[in-house]
Design an enzyme around this catalytic site. Structure first.
Site, PDB file in Angstrom:
ATOM      1  N   SER A 149       0.711  -1.253  -0.117  1.00 58.70           N
ATOM      2  CA  SER A 149       0.123  -0.169   0.071  1.00 58.70           C
ATOM      3  C   SER A 149       0.899   1.252  -0.143  1.00 58.70           C
ATOM      4  CB  SER A 149      -0.944  -0.013   1.088  1.00 58.70           C
ATOM      5  OG  SER A 149      -2.168   0.713   0.764  1.00 58.70           O
ATOM      6  N   GLU A 242      -9.614  -4.887  -5.450  1.00 57.15           N
ATOM      7  CA  GLU A 242      -9.277  -3.613  -4.596  1.00 57.15           C
ATOM      8  C   GLU A 242      -9.692  -2.527  -5.558  1.00 57.15           C
ATOM      9  OE1 GLU A 242      -5.238  -3.440  -3.174  1.00 57.15           O
ATOM     10  OE2 GLU A 242      -4.801  -5.673  -3.519  1.00 57.15           O
ATOM     11  N   HIS A 272      -7.405  -5.724  -0.447  1.00 59.87           N
ATOM     12  CA  HIS A 272      -6.283  -4.835  -0.300  1.00 59.87           C
ATOM     13  C   HIS A 272      -5.528  -5.508   0.688  1.00 59.87           C
ATOM     14  CE1 HIS A 272      -4.159  -1.292  -0.422  1.00 59.87           C
ATOM     15  NE2 HIS A 272      -4.253  -0.889   0.723  1.00 59.87           N
TER      16      HIS A 272
END
Length: 308
Positions: A149, A242, A272
Site C-alpha cells: 500500500s 481492490e 487490499h
C-alpha cells in the site's frame, strides 16, 4: 481461491470496524490491534535497531532473519497505513514470512507518520533507510525495496530518488497493493467496492499526509509524472477486488513503456493488502512466497556478481 478463509476474515473485519470519529492516534491503536494477532513464522530472531531518519533523528526498525539467511542480503520493508498508521507490530508477521520465503533478512522500518509529520516525511525516511543500508556495507545489488500500500509507494519512490541522486540502485522492487494513484483517477477507484479502502478513507489519508498539497506531485507518488527509466526490475501484486487495482496495473504498463522489467499479478478475489492475513489465508502465503522467489532470484544473481 480459499473462499471460506477469506469470508471468515472479512466477517471478523466487519465486526471490528475503525472507531467512529477517531483521532489518528486511536486509528493507529485500532490498526495495530487488528493486525498484530497473526502468528509469526517460527524460529526467527528479531533484532531491534535505531537508524537515521530523514530529519537528522532516529527511527526504530526491526531486523528479522532466519538461521539460514544470507546476512549479505537485505530486504527493506515499508509498511502500509496510508502514511498515517501502521507500525513494526502491524507488519511483523508479514515480514517474518517474507524473510522465510526469500532467504534474506528483512528490515521492517518504522517511518514517521502524518499528520504529525506530513509529506514528504515518510518518503524522506524511506530514502534514509536505504542510505543507511548502503553506509553499513550492504551492496546495492543485494538490497531489495519492498512494501505494501503506502509502503509500495515508498519502495518505488525511493528507487526513483536514489537514481536521481546518483546512488547505486537496488537489485529489485516489490510493491504489494501499492497506493500510487492518490488522485483516484483510475477506473477501479470508481467501480470496485473495496471492503477496506473506501473513498472517504482515501480522502482522509490525503488530507493527513498532503494537507493542501498536490497529490499528483512526484514528491509523494511516482505515478503521474516521474521518469521511470533505468529502474531495477519490479514485481507488483494486487487483488482483483481492490479499489487500488488499477494503480498497480497502470504502473506496470508505464514501467514497461520506460524499458523497466515489470510484472503485475492480479490475484483473483483478493482484497487490499491480503498478505497481512498470513498464515490464515492460503493466498497470503502464496503471495509472499511469490515475492520471496522474485527477491531471491534477483539477489542471488547480483550477489554472485558482486562477490566475483
Amino acid at each position: 481461491m480459499s473462499v471460506e478463509q477469506l469470508q471468515s476474515i472479512l466477517q471478523m473485519a466487519a465486526q471490528n470496524p475503525p472507531p467512529p470519529q477517531a483521532t489518528p492516534v486511536q486509528l493507529r491503536a485500532w490498526f495495530d490491534a487488528s493486525n498484530s494477532r497473526m502468528p509469526l513464522a517460527q524460529g526467527l530472531p528479531i533484532r531491534t535497531l535505531h537508524i537515521p531518519n530523514g530529519a537528522n533523528g532516529l527511527m526504530a526498525a526491526e531486523l528479522l532473519s532466519t538461521p539460514q539467511a544470507d546476512a549479505r542480503r537485505l530486504v527493506i520493508y515499508y509498511h502500509a497505513g496510508g502514511f498515517v498508521f501502521g507500525s513494526l507490530a502491524s507488519h511483523r508477521a508479514l515480514c517474518s514470512y517474507l524473510t522465510q520465503f526469500s532467504g534474506a533478512p528483512v528490515l521492517n522500518v518504522d517511518y514517521r507518520l502524518a499528520p504529525e509529520h506530513p509529506a514528504p516525511a515518510a518518503h524522506d525516511d524511506a530514502l534514509a533507510a536505504y542510505e543507511w543500508a548502503l553506509a553499513n556495507g550492504y551492496a546495492a545489488s543485494a538490497i531489495v525495496l519492498a512494501g505494501d500500500s503506502a509502503g509500495g509507494n515508498l519502495a518505488l519512490s525511493t528507487a526513483v530518488r536514489a537514481r536521481d541522486l546518483g546512488l547505486p540502485l537496488p537489485a529489485a522492487i516489490v510493491a504489494l497493493s501499492p497506493a500510487l494513484d492518490l488522485a483516484s483517477e483510475g477506473e477501479s477507484h470508481q467501480t470496485v467496492d473495496d471492503p477496506f479502502i473506501t473513498r472517504e478513507l482515501m480522502g482522509f489519508f490525503n488530507a493527513m499526509y498532503v494537507p493542501g498539497g498536490d497529490v499528483r506531485s512526484p514528491t509523494v507518488t511516482p505515478f503521474y509524472s516521474a521518469d521511470l527509466q533505468g529502474l531495477p526490475p519490479v514485481q507488483l501484486q494486487v487483488g482483483s477486488q481492490e479499489r487500488l487495482r488499477d494503480d498497480a496495473v497502470t504502473m506496470a504498463a508505464r514501467l514497461k513503456a520506460a524499458g523497466v522489467p515489470a510484472d503485475c499479478t492480479v490475484w483473483d478475489g483478493m482484497v487490499h493488502c491480503w498478505q497481512l492475513f498470513a498464515p490464515v489465508l492460503d493466498e497470503a502465503l502464496g503471495s509472499l512466497e511469490q515475492a520471496g522467489r522474485f527477491i531471491a532470484a534477483h539477489q542471488r544473481m547480483t550477489v554472485a556478481v558482486a562477490a566475483a
